[in-house]
Design a protein around this motif. Structure first.
Motif, short mmCIF file in Angstrom:
data_model
loop_
_atom_site.label_atom_id
_atom_site.label_comp_id
_atom_site.label_asym_id
_atom_site.label_seq_id
_atom_site.Cartn_x
_atom_site.Cartn_y
_atom_site.Cartn_z
N MET A 22 40.32 43.46 48.19
CA MET A 22 39.92 42.43 47.25
C MET A 22 40.95 41.30 47.21
O MET A 22 40.61 40.12 47.24
N MET A 23 42.23 41.67 47.15
CA MET A 23 43.28 40.65 47.11
C MET A 23 43.29 39.80 48.37
O MET A 23 43.62 38.61 48.34
N ARG A 24 42.92 40.39 49.49
CA ARG A 24 42.92 39.66 50.75
C ARG A 24 41.81 38.61 50.84
O ARG A 24 41.79 37.82 51.78
N GLN A 25 40.93 38.57 49.85
CA GLN A 25 39.91 37.52 49.82
C GLN A 25 40.50 36.19 49.36
O GLN A 25 39.87 35.14 49.52
N TYR A 26 41.69 36.21 48.79
CA TYR A 26 42.29 35.03 48.18
C TYR A 26 43.48 34.54 49.01
O TYR A 26 44.09 35.29 49.76
N PHE A 241 42.18 36.03 38.59
CA PHE A 241 42.17 36.84 39.80
C PHE A 241 42.87 36.12 40.95
O PHE A 241 42.80 34.90 41.03
N PRO A 242 43.56 36.87 41.83
CA PRO A 242 43.68 38.32 41.78
C PRO A 242 44.87 38.83 40.97
O PRO A 242 44.85 39.97 40.52
N PHE A 243 45.93 38.02 40.77
CA PHE A 243 47.13 38.54 40.11
C PHE A 243 47.92 37.46 39.38
O PHE A 243 49.14 37.52 39.29
N TYR A 244 47.23 36.45 38.87
CA TYR A 244 47.89 35.37 38.14
C TYR A 244 47.78 35.60 36.64
O TYR A 244 46.77 36.10 36.15
N ALA A 245 48.81 35.21 35.93
CA ALA A 245 48.81 35.30 34.48
C ALA A 245 49.29 33.99 33.89
O ALA A 245 50.19 33.34 34.44
N MET A 246 48.67 33.61 32.79
CA MET A 246 49.13 32.48 32.00
C MET A 246 49.37 32.98 30.57
O MET A 246 48.48 32.91 29.73
N PRO A 247 50.55 33.54 30.30
CA PRO A 247 50.85 33.99 28.95
C PRO A 247 51.12 32.79 28.04
O PRO A 247 51.46 31.71 28.52
N PRO A 248 50.99 32.96 26.72
CA PRO A 248 51.17 31.82 25.82
C PRO A 248 52.60 31.33 25.71
O PRO A 248 52.83 30.18 25.37
N GLY A 249 53.58 32.19 25.98
CA GLY A 249 54.97 31.75 25.91
C GLY A 249 55.34 31.24 24.54
O GLY A 249 54.95 31.80 23.51
#
Length: 430
Positions: A22-26, A241-249
């Motif tokens: 799945m990750m290899r799709q990106y 997806f696949p492994f990004y995050a945007m926390p509020p900080g």
């Protein structure tokens, strides 16, 4: 809690695994551009999704990402000569270009066409504002790069950090925004928080309520606490997806364009990327006390810091007792690392007990498992692969009327996208 089967599916990322495929799709952040500072510079060992690869920059400036083992007899191409648009194995002189073609085979007779029958596994790369992206999937025509605003400005900041645990443990920490009120707090400062501030509202109500949504980019959450009689304090963040995050900080919603990427080196080791355009004072908070060890040449010798599990992350028990720090561990990221690394290299999720504030983690795991299985069983393209604009999101903190719809009421701030038109066109044509 998860079954052993689902835990393995969630965490294992090597070739042929459902999550790895799945990750290899990106497109994947593979190497910092400044790790390959000039044409024909020394190559770099890269561990990515369980594969041993060599990154190198050829004479024209293009970046190649090629298998470590020479297709001839398996010698490491790390020792290769980077020369004249290719990497030449020093064992027998076979030379490969950035597409994996064998372009010279001096150990064979001149009349031989054997070089035309040999290819090395290689992956296409695109360089954008300090990040070299690689596509490891099977499409002949790769999808577009994700329009992650933090990587679409010419003025940018990038930091990378080695994390000695599975990728999912790291990213789950970003989905667990409630922990900031504890792990990252300084009780002495919180006790005197000024009324009307975010810190004050947190102190008044340490717990929080969650609202979670599934989106085109993955999942998003809003965690809210009471503020004034008719308002609520919201912490809004995203999993993309696949492994990004945007926390509020610590920023107001819409102020900062940045993202984190938890890129799996393999099942047990992760590189955490922080990329974006941020206010200097916020950036300084995120890297406080982070003393890097000079990079080595080994597979796991990039972006390490002096604080680690072996030295208990240099915990200061007196500072903890005084209340200068809830943990006594200097540095925000180091506090996170102490938690995720002590879970084990891959956490056994069959033994956990999830509460109401773990809704974002629960929903995101389900989304990951469903997407990986749908790709494996039905060939369904996972979220965001072909929707680069789905990544137009920002995170942050905001006070809203208690009657407000947090998702619709923040749309303009969340989807703020201030990328120059020229950069947008470049992204579309890369």
């Amino acid at each position: 809690m998860l079954s052993q089967e689902d835990n393995d599916l969630l965490c294992r990322v090597g070739p042929g695994t459902p999550m790895g495929e799945m990750m290899r799709q990106y497109w994947i952040p593979a190497v910092r551009a400044d790790e390959l500072p000039s044409p024909d510079c020394p190559p770099v060992r890269i561990k990515l999704l369980g594969e041993e690869l060599i990154a190198y920059r050829v004479t024209s400036g293009a970046v190649g990402l090629i298998q470590n083992a020479c297709p001839h007899r398996g010698a490491s191409l790390f020792f290769g000569r980077n020369e004249e648009e290719g990497l030449r194995c020093v064992y027998h002189g076979w030379k490969f270009d950035v597409s994996g073609n064998c372009v010279d085979m001096p150990s064979e007779p001149a009349e031989s066409n054997f070089k035309n029958k040999v290819r090395a596994k290689s992956y296409p790369c695109i360089e954008r504002n300090g990040v070299v992206w690689a596509y490891m999937g099977s499409r002949e025509e790769p999808p577009p790069l994700p329009e992650l605003e933090g990587n679409m400005h010419e003025e940018f900041s990038i930091s990378v950090l080695y994390r000695a645990n599975n990728w999912m443990q790291g990213i789950e920490g970003e989905l667990d925004t409630i922990h900031a009120a504890f792990l990252h707090s300084a009780p002495n400062r919180v006790r005197v928080a000024e009324p009307g501030t975010f810190a004050y509202y947190t102190r008044q109500s340490m717990h929080g309520d969650f609202s979670v949504r599934e989106t085109d980019h993955g999942t998003s959450y809003g965690m809210y606490r009471p503020a004034e009689e008719d308002t609520a304090y919201w912490r809004i963040g995203h999993l993309l997806f696949p492994f990004y995050a945007m926390p509020p900080g610590a920023s107001n919603l819409g102020e900062d364009a940045r993202f984190l990427a938890y890129v799996p080196m393999d099942d047990y080791n992760t590189l955490e990327w922080s990329v974006g355009v941020r206010r200097p004072e916020v950036a300084a908070q995120g890297t406080f006390g982070r003393d890097y060890i000079p990079n080595g040449t080994g597979w796991f010798e990039r972006f390490r810091i002096e604080q680690n599990l072996a030295n208990d992350f240099k915990i200061d028990r007196e500072a903890q007792k005084r209340g200068d720090s809830f943990t006594g561990i200097p540095g925000i990221r180091q506090q996170d690392m102490a938690m995720t690394e002590t879970m084990g290299r891959i956490m056994d999720r069959a033994n956990e007990h999830l509460g109401t504030t773990d809704q974002m983690i629960i929903r995101t795991r389900r989304r990951y498992l469903a997407a990986a299985k749908a790709l494996r069983d039905q060939g369904v393209t996972p979220p965001g692969v072909d929707k680069p604009k789905a990544y137009h999101q920002r995170s942050g903190l905001i006070i809203l009327p208690r009657s407000a719809d947090w998702w619709e009421g923040t749309k303009e701030l969340r989807e703020r996208f201030d990328v120059p038109q020229a950069q947008q066109v470049e992204a579309q044509t890369s």
